[in-house]
Design a protein around this motif. Structure first.
Motif, mmCIF file in Angstrom:
data_model
loop_
_atom_site.group_PDB
_atom_site.id
_atom_site.type_symbol
_atom_site.label_atom_id
_atom_site.label_comp_id
_atom_site.label_asym_id
_atom_site.label_seq_id
_atom_site.Cartn_x
_atom_site.Cartn_y
_atom_site.Cartn_z
ATOM 1 N N GLN A 44 8.692 -42.377 -13.475
ATOM 2 C CA GLN A 44 7.920 -42.412 -14.723
ATOM 3 C C GLN A 44 6.414 -42.538 -14.496
ATOM 4 O OE1 GLN A 44 10.129 -45.895 -16.033
ATOM 5 N NE2 GLN A 44 10.868 -44.744 -17.809
ATOM 6 N N ALA A 45 6.017 -43.024 -13.331
ATOM 7 C CA ALA A 45 4.584 -43.254 -13.086
ATOM 8 C C ALA A 45 4.303 -43.202 -11.590
ATOM 9 C CB ALA A 45 4.148 -44.600 -13.653
ATOM 10 N N ILE A 46 3.102 -42.726 -11.230
ATOM 11 C CA ILE A 46 2.679 -42.692 -9.834
ATOM 12 C C ILE A 46 1.266 -43.265 -9.729
ATOM 13 C CG2 ILE A 46 2.274 -41.303 -7.775
ATOM 14 C CD1 ILE A 46 4.053 -39.138 -8.942
ATOM 15 N N PHE A 47 1.100 -44.175 -8.782
ATOM 16 C CA PHE A 47 -0.225 -44.695 -8.430
ATOM 17 C C PHE A 47 -0.651 -44.009 -7.138
ATOM 18 C CE2 PHE A 47 -2.629 -48.691 -6.751
ATOM 19 C CZ PHE A 47 -3.843 -48.091 -7.030
ATOM 20 N N PHE A 48 -1.729 -43.214 -7.217
ATOM 21 C CA PHE A 48 -2.277 -42.538 -6.042
ATOM 22 C C PHE A 48 -3.421 -43.374 -5.473
ATOM 23 C CE2 PHE A 48 -0.228 -39.089 -8.311
ATOM 24 C CZ PHE A 48 0.289 -38.281 -7.306
ATOM 25 N N SER A 49 -3.511 -43.424 -4.142
ATOM 26 C CA SER A 49 -4.512 -44.279 -3.500
ATOM 27 C C SER A 49 -5.925 -43.714 -3.557
ATOM 28 C CB SER A 49 -4.138 -44.527 -2.031
ATOM 29 O OG SER A 49 -4.246 -43.324 -1.285
ATOM 30 N N ALA A 50 -6.082 -42.485 -4.042
ATOM 31 C CA ALA A 50 -7.412 -41.883 -4.177
ATOM 32 C C ALA A 50 -7.397 -40.912 -5.345
ATOM 33 C CB ALA A 50 -7.827 -41.162 -2.894
ATOM 34 N N ASP A 51 -8.522 -40.838 -6.042
ATOM 35 C CA ASP A 51 -8.620 -39.947 -7.196
ATOM 36 C C ASP A 51 -8.410 -38.490 -6.826
ATOM 37 O OD1 ASP A 51 -9.041 -41.988 -8.964
ATOM 38 O OD2 ASP A 51 -11.150 -41.529 -9.355
ATOM 39 N N THR A 52 -8.844 -38.097 -5.627
ATOM 40 C CA THR A 52 -8.681 -36.690 -5.241
ATOM 41 C C THR A 52 -7.211 -36.295 -5.252
ATOM 42 O OG1 THR A 52 -8.768 -37.452 -2.935
ATOM 43 C CG2 THR A 52 -10.781 -36.506 -3.869
ATOM 44 N N LEU A 53 -6.355 -37.190 -4.781
ATOM 45 C CA LEU A 53 -4.912 -36.923 -4.796
ATOM 46 C C LEU A 53 -4.395 -36.895 -6.229
ATOM 47 C CD1 LEU A 53 -3.780 -39.369 -1.953
ATOM 48 C CD2 LEU A 53 -4.363 -36.947 -1.740
ATOM 49 N N ALA A 54 -4.819 -37.868 -7.018
ATOM 50 C CA ALA A 54 -4.332 -37.976 -8.393
ATOM 51 C C ALA A 54 -4.738 -36.767 -9.226
ATOM 52 C CB ALA A 54 -4.857 -39.264 -9.027
ATOM 53 N N ILE A 55 -5.974 -36.299 -9.026
ATOM 54 C CA ILE A 55 -6.461 -35.161 -9.812
ATOM 55 C C ILE A 55 -5.677 -33.896 -9.483
ATOM 56 C CG2 ILE A 55 -8.432 -33.598 -10.123
ATOM 57 C CD1 ILE A 55 -10.245 -36.085 -9.900
ATOM 58 N N SER A 56 -5.440 -33.643 -8.198
ATOM 59 C CA SER A 56 -4.689 -32.432 -7.840
ATOM 60 C C SER A 56 -3.256 -32.515 -8.345
ATOM 61 C CB SER A 56 -4.716 -32.206 -6.334
ATOM 62 O OG SER A 56 -4.023 -33.227 -5.638
ATOM 63 N N ALA A 57 -2.657 -33.707 -8.308
ATOM 64 C CA ALA A 57 -1.299 -33.873 -8.822
ATOM 65 C C ALA A 57 -1.266 -33.673 -10.333
ATOM 66 C CB ALA A 57 -0.769 -35.261 -8.472
ATOM 67 N N LEU A 58 -2.267 -34.195 -11.022
ATOM 68 C CA LEU A 58 -2.322 -34.057 -12.481
ATOM 69 C C LEU A 58 -2.464 -32.586 -12.869
ATOM 70 C CD1 LEU A 58 -4.397 -36.380 -14.817
ATOM 71 C CD2 LEU A 58 -4.217 -33.942 -15.251
ATOM 72 N N LEU A 59 -3.332 -31.855 -12.172
ATOM 73 C CA LEU A 59 -3.507 -30.432 -12.471
ATOM 74 C C LEU A 59 -2.229 -29.650 -12.180
ATOM 75 C CD1 LEU A 59 -7.115 -29.886 -11.047
ATOM 76 C CD2 LEU A 59 -6.425 -30.085 -13.453
ATOM 77 N N GLU A 60 -1.490 -30.070 -11.147
ATOM 78 C CA GLU A 60 -0.227 -29.422 -10.833
ATOM 79 C C GLU A 60 0.807 -29.693 -11.929
ATOM 80 O OE1 GLU A 60 2.642 -27.192 -8.668
ATOM 81 O OE2 GLU A 60 0.445 -27.217 -8.787
ATOM 82 N N CYS A 61 0.782 -30.902 -12.468
ATOM 83 C CA CYS A 61 1.679 -31.214 -13.596
ATOM 84 C C CYS A 61 1.370 -30.312 -14.780
ATOM 85 C CB CYS A 61 1.532 -32.681 -14.000
ATOM 86 S SG CYS A 61 2.257 -33.858 -12.845
ATOM 87 N N ASN A 62 0.082 -30.118 -15.057
ATOM 88 C CA ASN A 62 -0.303 -29.215 -16.150
ATOM 89 C C ASN A 62 0.222 -27.803 -15.902
ATOM 90 O OD1 ASN A 62 -1.690 -31.311 -17.354
ATOM 91 N ND2 ASN A 62 -3.720 -30.637 -16.683
ATOM 92 N N ARG A 63 0.125 -27.339 -14.667
ATOM 93 C CA ARG A 63 0.574 -25.985 -14.334
ATOM 94 C C ARG A 63 2.067 -25.841 -14.528
ATOM 95 N NH1 ARG A 63 2.687 -22.862 -10.492
ATOM 96 N NH2 ARG A 63 3.267 -24.650 -9.213
ATOM 97 N N ARG A 64 2.805 -26.912 -14.190
ATOM 98 C CA ARG A 64 4.262 -26.855 -14.291
ATOM 99 C C ARG A 64 4.780 -27.163 -15.696
ATOM 100 N NH1 ARG A 64 6.181 -30.276 -8.879
ATOM 101 N NH2 ARG A 64 4.957 -29.059 -7.348
ATOM 102 N N GLY A 65 3.910 -27.590 -16.584
ATOM 103 C CA GLY A 65 4.358 -27.966 -17.919
ATOM 104 C C GLY A 65 4.958 -29.360 -17.971
ATOM 105 N N LEU A 66 4.657 -30.170 -16.973
ATOM 106 C CA LEU A 66 5.121 -31.563 -16.952
ATOM 107 C C LEU A 66 4.092 -32.397 -17.697
ATOM 108 C CD1 LEU A 66 7.257 -33.526 -15.816
ATOM 109 C CD2 LEU A 66 5.824 -33.775 -13.786
ATOM 110 N N ARG A 67 4.486 -32.969 -18.835
ATOM 111 C CA ARG A 67 3.535 -33.627 -19.725
ATOM 112 C C ARG A 67 3.097 -34.979 -19.166
ATOM 113 N NH1 ARG A 67 7.607 -32.407 -22.965
ATOM 114 N NH2 ARG A 67 7.954 -34.595 -23.546
ATOM 115 N N VAL A 68 1.751 -35.148 -19.105
ATOM 116 C CA VAL A 68 1.128 -36.401 -18.664
ATOM 117 C C VAL A 68 0.381 -36.985 -19.863
ATOM 118 C CG1 VAL A 68 -0.569 -37.434 -17.096
ATOM 119 C CG2 VAL A 68 0.860 -35.514 -16.302
ATOM 120 N N PRO A 69 0.660 -38.230 -20.257
ATOM 121 C CA PRO A 69 1.496 -39.231 -19.578
ATOM 122 C C PRO A 69 2.912 -39.358 -20.152
ATOM 123 C CG PRO A 69 0.186 -40.324 -21.236
ATOM 124 C CD PRO A 69 -0.133 -38.848 -21.336
#
Length: 347
Positions: free
Chosen positions: A257-282
């Motif tokens: 249900q939730a992921i804590f990334f240790s750096a914003d660079t990781l979190a941002i790329s994961a968030l954009l990938e969720c958008n691409r896949r249609g995985l709704r955040v949050p």
């Protein structure tokens, strides 16, 4: 009849190693100590005297001999700064403010990056010590035994940054990574989330990331929970590793249900990938980063993150070195700066 002779302006003498500090002192009508002070600590010299010395330096085109000045004064006016990465925003911003503060006091900064390697950091310390720096600013409190011994033997002030959880070898300016993990866990739990994962650097490489994971785990344990996954990535972690981390979390537990990334660079790329896949955040997956890097508040949805006070860390670290060199501060010290959780749309 006497022929008039045109007086030519005095040409500027070129320095090729023949012009000495004593020549500048004679032309300016001051002592060598005053000339040395104008070069190294101009703020301590009266304006009129400083102008006379600076004019003499320009007239003679005098180039200070830094090596001789070091031997004569036992001070190099150099501070060595070692950071893990030259590309990470948080370290670049810290160095920017360190340089700004030290340059105001006529100190130069030499910078090295360890690439997250304690052995590489050790080699940098050995190399920089040959230049007899007046102080060191390091990242974190994890170093090789030899690094610690070399710095102890050097007798110069040392400031360790970004780690407020552990004791410092001399002085430290940082924040609690453990508390950062607790804050993020508290946010996720306030939303009723139970299946929470962590993505960060390998445990044997990234000790500050370890502390964030431990803080996250400690808060979850209070509610009888444990992280559903801890994904460890090799440092340095490019932004694309955020997608790798996302994939590995969902492969381990598709119901995360939730992921804590240790750096914003990781979190941002994961968030954009969720958008691409249609995985709704949050709604389907909450995401939190760490650092409050550039564009964290500009992406859609905006990134929830822990703001790192890199400006304050840099300023306080530089001032700690200066205070020790000025004699206005003595003994070890430890400064822990509070962190701020920025709750945005992604969580």
């Amino acid at each position: 009849m006497t022929e008039a002779v045109e007086k030519k302006p005095r040409s500027r003498r070129l320095s090729s190693g023949g012009v000495r500090m004593i020549d500048v002192a004679r032309l300016a009508g001051t002592s060598m100590q005053t000339v040395s002070r104008v070069i190294s600590r101009p703020e301590l010299v009266a304006d009129e005297t400083r102008r006379m010395v600076e004019e003499a330096i320009r007239e003679l085109n005098y180039i200070p001999n830094s090596a001789a000045r070091i031997l004569a004064s036992s001070a190099s006016h150099i501070v060595a700064v070692i950071i893990p990465s030259l590309s990470a925003t948080v370290y670049a911003q810290e160095v920017h403010h360190i340089v700004r503060v030290l340059e105001e006091r006529s100190f130069s900064v030499v910078i090295g990056h360890s690439d997250y390697s304690e052995i590489r950091e050790q080699r940098l310390v050995q190399s920089f010590l040959e230049r007899r720096p007046d102080g060191f600013i390091l990242t974190g409190t994890q170093h090789t035994d030899l690094t610690r011994q070399l710095l102890k033997n050097s007798g110069v002030p040392v400031v360790e940054t970004f780690d407020g959880d552990n004791a410092a070898m001399d002085m430290s300016v940082g924040f609690s990574n453990f508390e950062a993990g607790r804050k993020v866990a508290e946010l996720f739990r306030s939303r009723g989330l139970t299946r929470i994962a962590y993505v960060g650097g390998r445990s044997e490489q990234d000790f500050r990331s370890n502390a964030r994971f431990e803080g996250l785990s400690a808060r979850l344990a209070e509610d009888g929970l444990t992280p559903v996954a801890r994904i460890e990535l090799t440092l340095p972690m490019p932004a694309g590793d955020g997608v790798r981390g996302l994939d590995r979390v969902l492969a381990t537990d598709p119901l995360t249900q939730a992921i804590f990334f240790s750096a914003d660079t990781l979190a941002i790329s994961a968030l954009l990938e969720c958008n691409r896949r249609g995985l709704r955040v949050p709604e389907q997956l909450a995401i939190c980063g760490f650092g409050n890097y550039d564009f964290a508040d500009a992406i859609v949805p905006s990134l929830t993150t822990v703001a790192v006070p890199f400006e304050e860390v840099g300023v306080l670290a530089a001032n700690a070195i200066l205070a020790r060199l000025d004699g206005t501060a003595q003994g070890s010290s430890r400064k822990v700066i509070p962190l701020q959780l920025l709750r945005r749309a992604s969580a």
